[in-house]
Design a protein around this motif. Structure first.
Motif, mmCIF file in Angstrom:
data_model
loop_
_atom_site.group_PDB
_atom_site.id
_atom_site.type_symbol
_atom_site.label_atom_id
_atom_site.label_comp_id
_atom_site.label_asym_id
_atom_site.label_seq_id
_atom_site.Cartn_x
_atom_site.Cartn_y
_atom_site.Cartn_z
ATOM 1 N N VAL A 125 -5.793 -3.733 -9.341
ATOM 2 C CA VAL A 125 -4.922 -3.226 -8.263
ATOM 3 C C VAL A 125 -3.467 -3.599 -8.559
ATOM 4 C CG1 VAL A 125 -4.368 -3.371 -5.796
ATOM 5 C CG2 VAL A 125 -6.766 -3.317 -6.536
ATOM 6 N N ILE A 126 -3.249 -4.849 -8.952
ATOM 7 C CA ILE A 126 -1.883 -5.327 -9.244
ATOM 8 C C ILE A 126 -1.313 -4.613 -10.475
ATOM 9 C CG2 ILE A 126 -0.502 -7.355 -9.896
ATOM 10 C CD1 ILE A 126 -1.451 -7.769 -7.101
ATOM 11 N N THR A 127 -2.126 -4.524 -11.540
ATOM 12 C CA THR A 127 -1.609 -3.895 -12.771
ATOM 13 C C THR A 127 -1.353 -2.404 -12.566
ATOM 14 O OG1 THR A 127 -3.876 -3.624 -13.599
ATOM 15 C CG2 THR A 127 -2.685 -5.587 -14.319
ATOM 16 N N GLY A 128 -2.169 -1.781 -11.725
ATOM 17 C CA GLY A 128 -1.966 -0.356 -11.441
ATOM 18 C C GLY A 128 -0.649 -0.110 -10.710
ATOM 19 N N ILE A 129 -0.372 -0.944 -9.705
ATOM 20 C CA ILE A 129 0.890 -0.822 -8.961
ATOM 21 C C ILE A 129 2.065 -1.102 -9.892
ATOM 22 C CG2 ILE A 129 2.286 -1.855 -7.107
ATOM 23 C CD1 ILE A 129 -0.427 -2.450 -5.655
ATOM 24 N N ALA A 130 1.919 -2.125 -10.746
ATOM 25 C CA ALA A 130 2.994 -2.484 -11.676
ATOM 26 C C ALA A 130 3.330 -1.317 -12.600
ATOM 27 C CB ALA A 130 2.589 -3.715 -12.494
ATOM 28 N N ARG A 131 2.302 -0.652 -13.099
ATOM 29 C CA ARG A 131 2.542 0.514 -13.987
ATOM 30 C C ARG A 131 3.277 1.623 -13.241
ATOM 31 N NH1 ARG A 131 -2.517 -0.546 -16.014
ATOM 32 N NH2 ARG A 131 -3.485 0.979 -14.613
ATOM 33 N N ARG A 132 2.835 1.918 -12.035
ATOM 34 C CA ARG A 132 3.455 2.982 -11.238
ATOM 35 C C ARG A 132 4.923 2.697 -10.958
ATOM 36 N NH1 ARG A 132 -0.874 2.887 -7.311
ATOM 37 N NH2 ARG A 132 0.634 2.283 -5.717
#
Length: 316
Positions: A236-243
């Motif tokens: 969840v954290i890495t996905g938001i960071a990429r976005r």
């Protein structure tokens, strides 16, 4: 609290404390280093990066090195003492009322300041008084001090506020139950409660109680202390960071401030120090995702149960 999208001042957020009209910067720098020799330079790097809130402790055994950095920077005239927010903590062996003030004075001397912005009781556990910070019996068990209560220690901290020497006071490493008991009898309520908190230990119930009583929650290990399971590798954290084209650390730290929790990060690496202060507001959707989609719950530090600081070793 609303944030303007075009001018993002998240890193400059301040939380007003419940006494003394003091404002605590939400973004804080912790000074517990594995290698004490890195302390002075790391604090200088943090000041240069924009940190103004520094969390210290008698227990860390490096207040003097922090003091050297503060003095050097203050003497340049580029930063004034009033711009800094300095926290330090009373260690477990100094809970007896007659020991509190000498411990406070010693911290002030080492830090080279004449007042402390926030003085915390490091843990609610009293240890056998004396110079040994970690008193143990022959079996290696901690020797606790059963002849002093938390409220007796707290009364001396209240006096330090009355005298203007501590601008605010609080407690660290405390459970919600123990906090409720203290708030019920305190003349001056805690302004700050410092506990482990991160997306895997959000402490929503504690946060709700603190908000009701005007107490600021200050999170240590807001990135999970690099332990397993790794908060910064959470999908969840890495996905938001990429976005958002931010680092996972920046996402986790922004989440903290936006939910009303101040945080402390510690690093001796200049690039990490700069990364940790370079936060900006997350979209509402990201805040909801972190709250609803992260279900891992884990405490990395057992200090709240024993009064002995230490991250729990786990097999990877």
């Amino acid at each position: 609290m609303t944030y303007e999208a075009f001018h993002d001042g998240l890193r400059d957020t301040g939380f007003v404390l419940n006494h003394g009209a003091v404002e605590m910067p939400a973004v804080g720098f912790g000074t517990l280093f594995r290698d004490l020799a890195t302390t002075t330079q790391a604090v200088k790097e943090a000041l240069a990066a924009g940190f103004r809130h520094f969390d210290c402790a008698e227990r860390y055994r490096n207040e003097a090195q922090v003091g050297v950095a503060l003095k050097e920077v203050l003497e340049t005239g580029k930063i004034r003492r009033e711009e800094l927010f300095i926290t330090t903590k009373l260690w477990n062996t100094n809970h007896r009322p007659e020991r509190v003030e000498p411990a406070f004075d010693a911290s002030c001397q080492r830090l080279q300041v004449d007042y402390i912005d926030c003085y915390l009781i490091h843990t609610p556990f009293a240890f056998q008084p004396g110079d040994d910070q970690d008193p143990r019996d022959e079996q290696g068990n901690v020797i606790y001090d059963n002849d002093v209560t938390l409220i007796e220690t707290w009364r001396v901290l209240e006096r330090l506020v009355d005298e203007g020497r501590a601008r605010s006071i609080g407690v660290s490493d405390i459970t919600l139950e123990a906090l409720k008991a203290l708030v019920a009898v305190a003349r001056i309520k805690p302004a700050v409660v410092q506990v482990e908190s991160h997306p895997y230990l959000p402490e929503w119930e504690l946060l709700e109680f603190c908000k009701e009583h005007g107490i600021i929650v200050l999170a240590f290990a807001p990135l999970g202390h690099g332990m397993q399971p790794n908060v910064l590798e959470d999908p969840v954290i890495t996905g938001i960071a990429r976005r958002l084209q931010k680092t996972p650390a920046q996402v986790a730290l922004a989440w903290s401030v936006q939910r009303g929790v101040a945080f402390l990060t510690t690093s001796a690496t200049p690039s990490h120090i700069r990364e940790n202060i370079d936060i900006s507001t997350l979209p509402f959707r990201a805040m909801v995702e972190i709250k609803q989609d992260i279900t891992t719950r884990i405490r990395f530090n057992s200090v709240v149960e024993t009064g002995v600081p230490g991250f729990i070793a786990r097999k990877k």
